[in-house]
Design a protein around this motif. Sequence first.
Motif, short mmCIF file in Angstrom:
data_model
loop_
_atom_site.label_atom_id
_atom_site.label_comp_id
_atom_site.label_asym_id
_atom_site.label_seq_id
_atom_site.Cartn_x
_atom_site.Cartn_y
_atom_site.Cartn_z
N SER A 1 26.92 -12.17 -63.66
CA SER A 1 27.03 -10.84 -63.08
C SER A 1 27.42 -10.99 -61.62
O SER A 1 27.45 -12.09 -61.06
N THR A 2 27.71 -9.86 -60.99
CA THR A 2 28.07 -9.82 -59.58
C THR A 2 26.88 -9.31 -58.78
O THR A 2 26.35 -8.23 -59.06
N VAL A 3 26.43 -10.11 -57.83
CA VAL A 3 25.24 -9.77 -57.05
C VAL A 3 25.59 -9.79 -55.57
O VAL A 3 26.50 -10.50 -55.13
N GLU A 4 24.85 -9.00 -54.81
CA GLU A 4 24.97 -8.97 -53.35
C GLU A 4 23.86 -9.82 -52.76
O GLU A 4 22.68 -9.56 -52.98
N VAL A 5 24.23 -10.84 -52.03
CA VAL A 5 23.25 -11.77 -51.46
C VAL A 5 23.45 -11.81 -49.95
O VAL A 5 24.57 -11.69 -49.44
N PRO A 6 22.36 -11.98 -49.19
CA PRO A 6 22.50 -12.11 -47.73
C PRO A 6 23.05 -13.47 -47.34
O PRO A 6 22.78 -14.48 -48.00
N VAL A 7 23.82 -13.48 -46.29
CA VAL A 7 24.44 -14.71 -45.80
C VAL A 7 23.57 -15.29 -44.69
O VAL A 7 23.31 -14.62 -43.68
N GLY A 8 23.09 -16.51 -44.87
CA GLY A 8 22.29 -17.17 -43.86
C GLY A 8 20.84 -16.75 -43.82
O GLY A 8 20.11 -17.11 -42.91
N SER A 9 20.37 -16.01 -44.81
CA SER A 9 18.98 -15.56 -44.83
C SER A 9 18.61 -15.23 -46.27
O SER A 9 19.46 -14.99 -47.12
N ASN A 10 17.30 -15.23 -46.53
CA ASN A 10 16.80 -14.86 -47.86
C ASN A 10 16.32 -13.42 -47.92
O ASN A 10 15.85 -12.97 -48.96
N GLN A 11 16.41 -12.71 -46.82
CA GLN A 11 15.92 -11.34 -46.76
C GLN A 11 17.07 -10.40 -46.50
O GLN A 11 17.96 -10.68 -45.69
N LYS A 12 17.03 -9.27 -47.18
CA LYS A 12 18.05 -8.25 -47.01
C LYS A 12 17.58 -7.23 -45.98
O LYS A 12 16.50 -6.68 -46.10
N ASN A 13 18.41 -7.01 -44.98
CA ASN A 13 18.15 -5.96 -44.01
C ASN A 13 19.47 -5.50 -43.43
O ASN A 13 20.54 -6.02 -43.76
N ALA A 14 19.39 -4.50 -42.56
CA ALA A 14 20.61 -3.90 -42.04
C ALA A 14 21.38 -4.83 -41.13
O ALA A 14 22.59 -4.67 -40.96
N MET A 15 20.72 -5.83 -40.53
CA MET A 15 21.38 -6.72 -39.59
C MET A 15 21.96 -7.96 -40.24
O MET A 15 22.68 -8.72 -39.60
N THR A 16 21.66 -8.22 -41.52
CA THR A 16 22.12 -9.42 -42.21
C THR A 16 23.41 -9.13 -42.95
O THR A 16 23.45 -8.18 -43.75
N PRO A 17 24.46 -9.91 -42.73
CA PRO A 17 25.71 -9.68 -43.49
C PRO A 17 25.51 -10.03 -44.96
O PRO A 17 24.78 -10.95 -45.30
#
Length: 475
Positions: A280-296
Amino acid sequence: MDDKDYRKDTKSPDTSDNHTEEKEEDSYEKVCYMCRRPEGKTGPMISMPGGMNLCHDCMQKAFDSVTKGGMDFSKLSNMPYMNMNIRDLDLTPPAAEIPKKQKLKKKSREQPFLTMKDIPAPHVIKEKLDEYIVGQEKAKKVVSVAVYNHYKRAFLGLSSETRQSGSGEEDIVIEKSNILMLGPTGCGKTYLVKTLAKLLDVPLAIADATSLTEAGYIGDDIESVVSKLLAAAGNDVERAERGIIFIDEIDKIAKKKQTNTRDVSGESVQQELLKLLEGSTVEVPVGSNQKNAMTPMATVNTDNILFICGGAFPDLDEIIKERLKKKASIGFGSVLKDAFDNEPDILNYVTNEDLRAFGMIPEFLGRLPVTVSLQGLTEDMMIRILREPKNAITKQYEKLLAMDEVRLVFEEDALRWIAREAIKRGTGARALRAILEEFMLDIMYEIPKDSNIGSVVVTRPYLEKNGGPLVQMRG
């Protein structure tokens, strides 16, 4: 009096006043507008419009922060003695053109990730694994074939979205074969995958299933395993989509027996992993394991990612024996109920029925079609592990003492005693290092004291605490 004389007399007082003002200004030192240091300490100042003065250091820092490369103003001729307008300067450093994104993408396409010549054959992969791993022939063969097919699948770029070719015939879609590895603790499941990562140039991420929880609860989300793979691939999405993910301790997410509480780290994690295993296609944060507004965020397609799941599955052998005992019957062709009690490789008889009884849901097992079991380590395998691999534990100690110009030797009886003691501890190959660390402590501490020691022999009486190691002096 003539008009010319009148104009001359009226102009001369003004000219004298201007000269006196300039002399008064020259009598004071200029002060830098930024660092407030006088001209006597900083050297000649740069005069800016509006009566503002800047020293060379502050001007250089200001332009360095703007141009990210800067200009060396100290090398400009007559710079401190002229009034300058900052807008008249050409501050663009030479050869500072920013490359366009289209050129970067075009360059990455010109360099393919794989070619057919780079795909190692299964026997080549297994030969490299044999240099580091003792035994486990079936597991090494299965992993070698799976990785080989995975390379070819990534090279062909086939997926479920494959369309018809130009010839009009439908292309054959190669499905990925995810692997489930079973084996007792210390038999080499994680070490096999780590060694594979060193030998092959493919992104590999090792995740721990014990830290995974359902989305919205404390712990790592399921997408964190893909985020680790993206980090291992250098944040290159194209390379990450052709990588391998090893999920260790997969038996810890088995369905709990208690049903009165929400199983956020068991059955729910299995259900969340279904979409990743299937593709499947998933959205993952780049350079971090946490999703937030500041993480690409990056979009990763898991259709071409090979998943290898491993676990010790304690007490699974009892489930297998219980199923085999039900097949016992009366007569000459019957199977005795205690026939499998002393079977060392009981996990070779495992079926999906046994894994479902252990707590794995059928949807999860259906996405792991290849099941391979690793053997428990015997005494002979323990001795081979101590001597044969390239990075054997005994070779590591021999290299450490060789740096002190001391030769280290292990007797055959000493190695056999270490192997028997490791089997008693029941932690597999991990016990070998624990035992050697215990007995090599005194040797590593005492040997550097005397530079005349030439060799040390580890004997069985020393391990049994009935004597000491044989020490030979130089010459």
